[in-house]
Write an enzyme that holds these catalytic residues in place. Sequence first.
Site, PDB file in Angstrom:
ATOM      1  N   ALA A  16      33.770  22.023  24.338  1.00 52.99           N
ATOM      2  CA  ALA A  16      35.084  22.939  24.050  1.00 52.99           C
ATOM      3  C   ALA A  16      35.466  23.491  25.012  1.00 52.99           C
ATOM      4  CB  ALA A  16      34.728  24.244  22.576  1.00 52.99           C
ATOM      5  N   ASN A  39      28.969  28.365  34.050  1.00 52.37           N
ATOM      6  CA  ASN A  39      28.017  26.732  33.117  1.00 52.37           C
ATOM      7  C   ASN A  39      27.067  27.769  34.085  1.00 52.37           C
ATOM      8  OD1 ASN A  39      27.811  25.708  30.789  1.00 52.37           O
ATOM      9  ND2 ASN A  39      27.406  24.020  32.630  1.00 52.37           N
ATOM     10  N   VAL A  83      25.436  33.351  32.334  1.00 54.81           N
ATOM     11  CA  VAL A  83      26.394  34.564  31.848  1.00 54.81           C
ATOM     12  C   VAL A  83      25.575  35.363  30.450  1.00 54.81           C
ATOM     13  CG1 VAL A  83      28.461  35.300  28.903  1.00 54.81           C
ATOM     14  CG2 VAL A  83      28.455  32.714  30.450  1.00 54.81           C
ATOM     15  N   GLU A 172      19.392  11.464  13.056  1.00 58.32           N
ATOM     16  CA  GLU A 172      20.167  10.860  14.187  1.00 58.32           C
ATOM     17  C   GLU A 172      18.134  10.725  15.426  1.00 58.32           C
ATOM     18  OE1 GLU A 172      23.963  11.832  16.074  1.00 58.32           O
ATOM     19  OE2 GLU A 172      24.439   9.794  15.505  1.00 58.32           O
ATOM     20  N   ASP A 300      30.760  25.348  19.077  1.00 60.50           N
ATOM     21  CA  ASP A 300      30.050  25.869  17.354  1.00 60.50           C
ATOM     22  C   ASP A 300      29.555  27.291  17.979  1.00 60.50           C
ATOM     23  OD1 ASP A 300      29.597  23.626  17.185  1.00 60.50           O
ATOM     24  OD2 ASP A 300      27.140  23.364  18.050  1.00 60.50           O
ATOM     25  N   LYS A 378      30.075   4.100  17.137  1.00 67.13           N
ATOM     26  CA  LYS A 378      29.579   5.037  17.331  1.00 67.13           C
ATOM     27  C   LYS A 378      29.869   5.296  18.469  1.00 67.13           C
ATOM     28  CE  LYS A 378      26.877   9.159  17.340  1.00 67.13           C
ATOM     29  NZ  LYS A 378      27.287   9.723  18.253  1.00 67.13           N
TER      30      LYS A 378
HETATM   31  P1  FAD Z   1      28.018  22.309  23.525  1.00 71.12           P
HETATM   32  O1  FAD Z   1      28.563  21.382  23.895  1.00 71.12           O
HETATM   33  O2  FAD Z   1      27.066  23.022  23.219  1.00 71.12           O
HETATM   34  O3  FAD Z   1      27.776  23.289  25.180  1.00 71.12           O
HETATM   35  C1  FAD Z   1      27.667  24.867  25.306  1.00 71.12           C
HETATM   36  C2  FAD Z   1      28.049  24.831  26.707  1.00 71.12           C
HETATM   37  O4  FAD Z   1      27.426  26.032  27.069  1.00 71.12           O
HETATM   38  C3  FAD Z   1      26.409  24.182  27.562  1.00 71.12           C
HETATM   39  O5  FAD Z   1      27.509  23.364  29.157  1.00 71.12           O
HETATM   40  C4  FAD Z   1      25.446  24.957  27.911  1.00 71.12           C
HETATM   41  O6  FAD Z   1      24.695  24.940  29.250  1.00 71.12           O
HETATM   42  C5  FAD Z   1      26.940  26.270  28.683  1.00 71.12           C
HETATM   43  N1  FAD Z   1      25.707  27.309  28.356  1.00 71.12           N
HETATM   44  C6  FAD Z   1      25.354  28.136  27.009  1.00 71.12           C
HETATM   45  N2  FAD Z   1      24.006  29.290  27.539  1.00 71.12           N
HETATM   46  C7  FAD Z   1      24.896  29.212  28.459  1.00 71.12           C
HETATM   47  C8  FAD Z   1      24.645  30.941  29.620  1.00 71.12           C
HETATM   48  N3  FAD Z   1      24.387  32.219  28.910  1.00 71.12           N
HETATM   49  N4  FAD Z   1      25.586  30.888  30.344  1.00 71.12           N
HETATM   50  C9  FAD Z   1      26.171  29.926  31.137  1.00 71.12           C
HETATM   51  N5  FAD Z   1      26.437  28.613  29.949  1.00 71.12           N
HETATM   52  C10 FAD Z   1      25.730  28.492  28.718  1.00 71.12           C
HETATM   53  N6  FAD Z   1      28.861  16.489  16.896  1.00 71.12           N
HETATM   54  C11 FAD Z   1      30.239  15.009  16.522  1.00 71.12           C
HETATM   55  O7  FAD Z   1      31.032  15.601  16.301  1.00 71.12           O
HETATM   56  N7  FAD Z   1      29.268  13.777  16.580  1.00 71.12           N
HETATM   57  C12 FAD Z   1      28.262  13.348  17.161  1.00 71.12           C
HETATM   58  O8  FAD Z   1      28.120  12.243  16.478  1.00 71.12           O
HETATM   59  C13 FAD Z   1      26.784  14.515  16.645  1.00 71.12           C
HETATM   60  N8  FAD Z   1      26.087  13.961  17.363  1.00 71.12           N
HETATM   61  C14 FAD Z   1      25.042  15.364  17.450  1.00 71.12           C
HETATM   62  C15 FAD Z   1      23.657  14.998  17.591  1.00 71.12           C
HETATM   63  C16 FAD Z   1      22.652  16.406  18.157  1.00 71.12           C
HETATM   64  C17 FAD Z   1      21.031  16.310  18.276  1.00 71.12           C
HETATM   65  C18 FAD Z   1      23.254  17.419  18.297  1.00 71.12           C
HETATM   66  C19 FAD Z   1      22.435  18.537  18.762  1.00 71.12           C
HETATM   67  C20 FAD Z   1      24.445  17.376  18.051  1.00 71.12           C
HETATM   68  C21 FAD Z   1      25.715  17.028  17.289  1.00 71.12           C
HETATM   69  N9  FAD Z   1      26.445  17.355  17.103  1.00 71.12           N
HETATM   70  C22 FAD Z   1      27.496  15.994  17.047  1.00 71.12           C
HETATM   71  C23 FAD Z   1      26.837  18.733  16.964  1.00 71.12           C
HETATM   72  C24 FAD Z   1      28.168  19.006  18.487  1.00 71.12           C
HETATM   73  O9  FAD Z   1      27.102  18.405  19.393  1.00 71.12           O
HETATM   74  C25 FAD Z   1      28.057  20.029  19.165  1.00 71.12           C
HETATM   75  O10 FAD Z   1      28.986  20.885  17.542  1.00 71.12           O
HETATM   76  C26 FAD Z   1      28.748  20.652  20.073  1.00 71.12           C
HETATM   77  O11 FAD Z   1      28.125  19.948  20.980  1.00 71.12           O
HETATM   78  C27 FAD Z   1      29.370  21.636  20.273  1.00 71.12           C
HETATM   79  O12 FAD Z   1      30.342  21.954  21.474  1.00 71.12           O
HETATM   80  P2  FAD Z   1      30.583  22.876  22.115  1.00 71.12           P
HETATM   81  O13 FAD Z   1      31.275  23.053  23.243  1.00 71.12           O
HETATM   82  O14 FAD Z   1      31.113  24.583  21.131  1.00 71.12           O
HETATM   83  O15 FAD Z   1      28.474  23.623  23.009  1.00 71.12           O
HETATM   84  P1  NAD Z   2      21.942  21.033   9.915  1.00 68.14           P
HETATM   85  O1  NAD Z   2      22.464  22.585   9.176  1.00 68.14           O
HETATM   86  O2  NAD Z   2      23.474  20.986   9.381  1.00 68.14           O
HETATM   87  O3  NAD Z   2      21.362  20.143   8.832  1.00 68.14           O
HETATM   88  C1  NAD Z   2      19.477  21.052   8.242  1.00 68.14           C
HETATM   89  C2  NAD Z   2      19.121  20.693   7.525  1.00 68.14           C
HETATM   90  O4  NAD Z   2      17.371  21.248   7.719  1.00 68.14           O
HETATM   91  C3  NAD Z   2      19.377  20.699   5.832  1.00 68.14           C
HETATM   92  O5  NAD Z   2      19.256  19.614   5.785  1.00 68.14           O
HETATM   93  C4  NAD Z   2      18.411  22.097   5.705  1.00 68.14           C
HETATM   94  O6  NAD Z   2      18.143  21.773   4.076  1.00 68.14           O
HETATM   95  C5  NAD Z   2      17.867  21.518   6.166  1.00 68.14           C
HETATM   96  N1  NAD Z   2      16.537  23.215   6.111  1.00 68.14           N
HETATM   97  C6  NAD Z   2      16.783  23.936   6.689  1.00 68.14           C
HETATM   98  N2  NAD Z   2      15.532  25.253   6.133  1.00 68.14           N
HETATM   99  C7  NAD Z   2      14.123  24.095   6.267  1.00 68.14           C
HETATM  100  C8  NAD Z   2      13.247  24.412   6.041  1.00 68.14           C
HETATM  101  N3  NAD Z   2      12.875  25.528   5.959  1.00 68.14           N
HETATM  102  N4  NAD Z   2      12.899  23.729   5.482  1.00 68.14           N
HETATM  103  C9  NAD Z   2      13.013  22.280   5.630  1.00 68.14           C
HETATM  104  N5  NAD Z   2      14.409  21.749   5.980  1.00 68.14           N
HETATM  105  C10 NAD Z   2      15.477  23.122   5.750  1.00 68.14           C
HETATM  106  O7  NAD Z   2      22.255  20.910  10.998  1.00 68.14           O
HETATM  107  P2  NAD Z   2      21.442  19.841  12.387  1.00 68.14           P
HETATM  108  O8  NAD Z   2      21.435  18.433  11.938  1.00 68.14           O
HETATM  109  O9  NAD Z   2      21.514  20.589  13.011  1.00 68.14           O
HETATM  110  O10 NAD Z   2      23.643  19.647  11.835  1.00 68.14           O
HETATM  111  C11 NAD Z   2      24.377  20.250  13.199  1.00 68.14           C
HETATM  112  C12 NAD Z   2      25.989  20.752  13.008  1.00 68.14           C
HETATM  113  O11 NAD Z   2      25.639  19.842  13.630  1.00 68.14           O
HETATM  114  C13 NAD Z   2      25.886  20.117  11.950  1.00 68.14           C
HETATM  115  O12 NAD Z   2      27.479  19.877  11.590  1.00 68.14           O
HETATM  116  C14 NAD Z   2      26.208  18.162  11.369  1.00 68.14           C
HETATM  117  O13 NAD Z   2      26.858  17.601  11.026  1.00 68.14           O
HETATM  118  C15 NAD Z   2      26.909  18.575  13.307  1.00 68.14           C
HETATM  119  N6  NAD Z   2      26.215  17.225  13.727  1.00 68.14           N
HETATM  120  C16 NAD Z   2      26.769  15.746  13.286  1.00 68.14           C
HETATM  121  C17 NAD Z   2      26.606  14.682  14.083  1.00 68.14           C
HETATM  122  C18 NAD Z   2      27.210  13.241  13.956  1.00 68.14           C
HETATM  123  O14 NAD Z   2      28.629  13.835  13.643  1.00 68.14           O
HETATM  124  N7  NAD Z   2      26.441  12.119  13.767  1.00 68.14           N
HETATM  125  C19 NAD Z   2      24.285  14.503  14.448  1.00 68.14           C
HETATM  126  C20 NAD Z   2      24.265  15.727  14.801  1.00 68.14           C
HETATM  127  C21 NAD Z   2      24.698  16.788  14.231  1.00 68.14           C
END
Ligand code: FAD
Ligand code: NAD
Length: 404
Positions: A16, A39, A83, A172, A300, A378
Amino acid sequence: MSENKPKIVVLGAGYAGMMTTKRLMQQFAPEEAEITLINKHNYHYQTTWLHEVAAGTIDVNRSRIMISDVINPKRVHLIYDTVKKINKADKTVQLENGKVDYDYLVVGLGFEKATFGIKGMEEHAFSIQSVDKSRLIRDHIEYQFARYRNEANPDSSMLTIIVGGAGFTGIEFLGELAERIPVLCKKYDIPRRDVRIIDIEAMETILPGFDEELLNYAKDSLEARGIEFKLGTMIKEVKADSVIVGEDNEEIKAGTIVWTGGVQANRIIGESGFELTKGKVNVDATLRAPGDEEVYMLGDCAWVMNNETGKPYPPTAQIAIQEADVCAHNIKTSIFGGTLQEFSFDDKGTVASLGGSDAMGTVFDGNKLYGLSASVMKNVIDDRYLFLLGGPMLVLRKGKFRPF
Ligand code: FAD
Ligand code: NAD
């Protein structure tokens, strides 16, 4: 920079924050506004690749991009600091090492793990949350392998990895572990059967709410590579070397416990007095925090309502990137006049990697993809973001399809 230009401050260089800063640079001439990006680190990371960093299937540096490589420091004031608090009353942001004032604020501070008050979770479970935390998981797993080789009578639970939650992050990560563990077994001369990878999910299914055919494909693919699932089982407590689960309080010993059970907005938002709904700010259609017209809450940190379903969109990188356009446009409109835009999400689908060249998901109008074609898609999605952020050179340097 002149004193009387409007001050636009962006917090967080995630999806974002980075894309909003890019769009602000395009929307405003240098003399029209002072743009600041704050950041924690001097790098931006691909949060969507952190499960790979955590498993050790990609190098840490592959997921990091120096901010100044994609944001011109002559146009944007870059501050690398943490922050601490947003003071809405006097429109300032308290940093670890200073204070910054703003006229317009864009909050993109991302997520942190939601532990739902589960006893011991905060202290004993790892989480895939940042580059540093993900690297710690990689190193801890490898340390357990090295330890196992060095003890006279090693406890095999040392090599048990528990993943809490089978949402997209959990699934994943399991896919990457399925690829990585055989490599570690070979490196440390440990039979694969000595290692257990157990996912514990509270619901009766993995990926609750997702397409059944696709989630069954994912489950079969992971089980075929040795992942065990314990579904319909709630994690109730986490101890240093075990988890307590289910109705009968079964204790499962493990050397590594990784929590992927849910996320909430960065706690700074709540601590700064923004009203939270289920851990996030319920923004209006123009992406502003209710009652704070000059504060945009993105990624987020925000819930954006889907008016068709009456539920918020799931927090994803995809939505965070799209929000940037509306946010930059609306800040410009607030300064120069015009009509504020309402955010409308263009859902391009969801694709999840399952490790190696396996993946599954839906794209565009609900087309289902499996295996190699999903994995290629992907990578295309990931590279498209890099292209938007830094053009073809960034894709060549950091992309999934780079030639070297
Ligand atoms: P972030 O990407 O989390 O960025 C936040 C930034 O703020 C970071 O740079 C951090 O260092 C900085 N920051 C935090 N706290 C502070 C502070 N106090 N002071 C200064 N800077 C700070 N979504 C998809 O659409 N497709 C996917 O395939 C997908 N895969 C994912 C895989 C994993 C393992 C995870 C964990 C999430 C995935 N998601 C995916 C979800 C996606 O990553 C998040 O929704 C996304 O990162 C949110 O973007 P953001 O900009 O809000 O925050
Ligand atoms: P999530 O909230 O989507 O999933 C958490 C899972 O943990 C749920 O299935 C829930 O039932 C389970 N859970 C919660 N409490 C529990 C407990 N006490 N014991 C056992 N199981 C429990 O969280 P996430 O997977 O971290 O995803 C976060 C966001 O990031 C979502 O919006 C997701 O769509 C996004 N994301 C997207 C991708 C992608 O598009 N490829 C990949 C990673 C994350």
